[in-house]
Design a protein around this motif. Structure first.
Motif, PDB file in Angstrom:
ATOM      1  N   GLY A   1       0.847  -1.172   0.000  1.00 47.08           N
ATOM      2  CA  GLY A   1       0.000   0.000   0.000  1.00 47.08           C
ATOM      3  C   GLY A   1       0.887   1.228   0.000  1.00 47.08           C
ATOM      4  O   GLY A   1       1.857   1.286   0.754  1.00 47.08           O
ATOM      5  N   ILE A   2       0.565   2.225  -0.828  1.00 47.48           N
ATOM      6  CA  ILE A   2       1.435   3.386  -0.994  1.00 47.48           C
ATOM      7  C   ILE A   2       0.588   4.648  -1.000  1.00 47.48           C
ATOM      8  O   ILE A   2      -0.388   4.750  -1.745  1.00 47.48           O
ATOM      9  CB  ILE A   2       2.248   3.297  -2.307  1.00 47.48           C
ATOM     10  CG1 ILE A   2       3.098   2.025  -2.311  1.00 47.48           C
ATOM     11  CG2 ILE A   2       3.130   4.533  -2.485  1.00 47.48           C
ATOM     12  CD1 ILE A   2       3.792   1.751  -3.638  1.00 47.48           C
TER      13      ILE A   2
ATOM     14  N   TYR B   1      -1.611   5.695   6.152  1.00 50.33           N
ATOM     15  CA  TYR B   1      -2.044   6.914   6.833  1.00 50.33           C
ATOM     16  C   TYR B   1      -0.871   7.888   6.988  1.00 50.33           C
ATOM     17  O   TYR B   1       0.265   7.472   7.228  1.00 50.33           O
ATOM     18  CB  TYR B   1      -2.604   6.582   8.219  1.00 50.33           C
ATOM     19  CG  TYR B   1      -3.881   5.782   8.183  1.00 50.33           C
ATOM     20  CD1 TYR B   1      -5.118   6.424   8.230  1.00 50.33           C
ATOM     21  CD2 TYR B   1      -3.854   4.399   8.095  1.00 50.33           C
ATOM     22  CE1 TYR B   1      -6.304   5.689   8.191  1.00 50.33           C
ATOM     23  CE2 TYR B   1      -5.033   3.658   8.059  1.00 50.33           C
ATOM     24  CZ  TYR B   1      -6.249   4.315   8.105  1.00 50.33           C
ATOM     25  OH  TYR B   1      -7.424   3.588   8.066  1.00 50.33           O
ATOM     26  N   LEU B   2      -1.194   9.164   6.884  1.00 49.19           N
ATOM     27  CA  LEU B   2      -0.227  10.233   7.130  1.00 49.19           C
ATOM     28  C   LEU B   2      -0.895  11.277   8.003  1.00 49.19           C
ATOM     29  O   LEU B   2      -1.946  11.816   7.636  1.00 49.19           O
ATOM     30  CB  LEU B   2       0.249  10.849   5.812  1.00 49.19           C
ATOM     31  CG  LEU B   2       1.202  12.043   5.926  1.00 49.19           C
ATOM     32  CD1 LEU B   2       2.506  11.643   6.626  1.00 49.19           C
ATOM     33  CD2 LEU B   2       1.513  12.622   4.533  1.00 49.19           C
TER      34      LEU B   2
ATOM     35  N   LEU C   1      -6.279   8.932   6.265  1.00 51.26           N
ATOM     36  CA  LEU C   1      -6.022   7.995   5.185  1.00 51.26           C
ATOM     37  C   LEU C   1      -5.361   8.738   4.033  1.00 51.26           C
ATOM     38  O   LEU C   1      -5.881   9.743   3.545  1.00 51.26           O
ATOM     39  CB  LEU C   1      -7.328   7.366   4.704  1.00 51.26           C
ATOM     40  CG  LEU C   1      -7.202   6.414   3.511  1.00 51.26           C
ATOM     41  CD1 LEU C   1      -6.457   5.144   3.908  1.00 51.26           C
ATOM     42  CD2 LEU C   1      -8.571   6.069   2.941  1.00 51.26           C
ATOM     43  N   ASP C   2      -4.197   8.268   3.636  1.00 47.94           N
ATOM     44  CA  ASP C   2      -3.469   8.889   2.517  1.00 47.94           C
ATOM     45  C   ASP C   2      -3.948   8.208   1.235  1.00 47.94           C
ATOM     46  O   ASP C   2      -3.319   7.278   0.724  1.00 47.94           O
ATOM     47  CB  ASP C   2      -1.968   8.716   2.724  1.00 47.94           C
ATOM     48  CG  ASP C   2      -1.142   9.560   1.772  1.00 47.94           C
ATOM     49  OD1 ASP C   2      -1.731  10.311   0.960  1.00 47.94           O
ATOM     50  OD2 ASP C   2       0.096   9.470   1.824  1.00 47.94           O
ATOM     51  N   TYR C   3      -5.073   8.692   0.740  1.00 49.01           N
ATOM     52  CA  TYR C   3      -5.768   8.021  -0.364  1.00 49.01           C
ATOM     53  C   TYR C   3      -4.971   8.134  -1.665  1.00 49.01           C
ATOM     54  O   TYR C   3      -4.487   9.202  -2.043  1.00 49.01           O
ATOM     55  CB  TYR C   3      -7.148   8.635  -0.567  1.00 49.01           C
ATOM     56  CG  TYR C   3      -7.895   8.064  -1.752  1.00 49.01           C
ATOM     57  CD1 TYR C   3      -8.420   6.780  -1.703  1.00 49.01           C
ATOM     58  CD2 TYR C   3      -8.036   8.801  -2.922  1.00 49.01           C
ATOM     59  CE1 TYR C   3      -9.094   6.245  -2.792  1.00 49.01           C
ATOM     60  CE2 TYR C   3      -8.714   8.275  -4.015  1.00 49.01           C
ATOM     61  CZ  TYR C   3      -9.234   6.996  -3.940  1.00 49.01           C
ATOM     62  OH  TYR C   3      -9.892   6.474  -5.030  1.00 49.01           O
ATOM     63  N   ARG C   4      -4.868   7.000  -2.329  1.00 43.75           N
ATOM     64  CA  ARG C   4      -4.270   6.950  -3.664  1.00 43.75           C
ATOM     65  C   ARG C   4      -4.968   5.845  -4.435  1.00 43.75           C
ATOM     66  O   ARG C   4      -4.955   4.680  -3.994  1.00 43.75           O
ATOM     67  CB  ARG C   4      -2.766   6.679  -3.589  1.00 43.75           C
ATOM     68  CG  ARG C   4      -2.083   6.705  -4.947  1.00 43.75           C
ATOM     69  CD  ARG C   4      -0.589   6.551  -4.806  1.00 43.75           C
ATOM     70  NE  ARG C   4       0.055   6.554  -6.101  1.00 43.75           N
ATOM     71  CZ  ARG C   4       1.359   6.366  -6.299  1.00 43.75           C
ATOM     72  NH1 ARG C   4       2.156   6.186  -5.258  1.00 43.75           N
ATOM     73  NH2 ARG C   4       1.857   6.379  -7.513  1.00 43.75           N
ATOM     74  N   PRO C   5      -5.606   6.140  -5.544  1.00 44.76           N
ATOM     75  CA  PRO C   5      -6.398   5.131  -6.243  1.00 44.76           C
ATOM     76  C   PRO C   5      -5.611   3.853  -6.517  1.00 44.76           C
ATOM     77  O   PRO C   5      -4.520   3.893  -7.098  1.00 44.76           O
ATOM     78  CB  PRO C   5      -6.793   5.841  -7.545  1.00 44.76           C
ATOM     79  CG  PRO C   5      -6.794   7.290  -7.187  1.00 44.76           C
ATOM     80  CD  PRO C   5      -5.656   7.455  -6.221  1.00 44.76           C
TER      81      PRO C   5
END
Length: 243
Positions: A144-145, A170-171, A175-179
């Protein structure tokens, strides 16, 4: 939800040259390697933090930390407070986990700047079902990135979770969302290695026959949970400057 008691939590308040002892369900001692590792008066979870120079790391022998041997469908979370410093060359940076690339006994590890899938300077949650490189690749590509860079010279909370199907990054409590990559759909199980697997290491992992992927900077806190914390719990930890 209420934040549960962690398996282990380190706040790194101990003096330079001494083991860093966890609180939580287990009292495990992280031992300096290539030390002494300096304690500095610049804390986030307390008055002090620990400053890792390039080439330094901490170790917990596998035989002495059975509680961190997370495998199978076990949900978990890894949470840390970091203040990154410049590194002398481009290379991904391991924060903490059980991840031995040389022995092909990868399990899980929190990374920064992983260098795969356009992950420059982002938070990364690496997982492996086999311990080996991904089919068709030189490296394990299962991770997960996040999308946002983790800035140098600033305190940031970095974390990832696995709930049995999804890896979330998470940052700073969000949630550090990235598709396609956070959340990252991974309906598999963490590699079960047994006694011959990786130690739990902080600040580096074993690769290419030696320790590498060094984290450079300050660590203000580190915790491992045996549950996948949700975003509310991450926000609460961030707001309270805890992990």
């Amino acid at each position: 939800m209420n934040t549960t008691e962690p398996l282990c939590r380190w706040h790194f308040q101990e003096p330079t040259g001494t083991p860093r002892v966890s609180e939580g369900w287990h009292r495990y001692e992280l031992v300096e390697r290539e030390g002494p590792i300096t304690r500095v008066e610049d804390g986030i979870c307390g008055r002090f933090s620990m400053e890792l120079r390039e080439g330094q790391w901490l170790n917990l022998p596998r035989a002495g930390c059975a509680g961190l041997n997370l495998h199978g469908p076990q949900p978990f979370s890894v949470v840390a407070w970091v203040k990154r410093a410049p590194k002398s060359f481009k290379q991904c940076q391991a924060v903490a986990g059980m991840w031995n690339e040389t022995g092909e006994t990868r399990q899980y590890c929190l990374f920064l700047d992983l260098t795969i899938w356009d992950s420059a300077d982002s938070v990364c949650g690496h997982v492996s079902a086999t311990g080996k490189p991904s089919p068709g690749y030189e490296y394990c590509m299962e991770a997960g990135i996040g999308a946002k860079p983790v800035a140098l010279g600033e305190w940031h909370q970095v974390a990832f979770t696995f709930d049995g199907n999804w890896v979330r990054v998470y940052l700073d409590g969000r949630l550090d969302y990235r598709p396609g990559l956070s959340p990252y759909f991974w309906p598999r199980t963490i590699n079960e290695v047994g006694e011959r697997g990786s130690d739990f290491t902080v600040g580096a992992v074993y690769r290419w026959g030696e320790m590498g992927n060094f984290f450079v900077g300050r660590l203000g806190g580190l915790a491992v949970y045996d549950t996948a914390l949700d975003e509310e719990a991450m926000r609460r930890l961030h707001a309270s400057r805890s992990c």
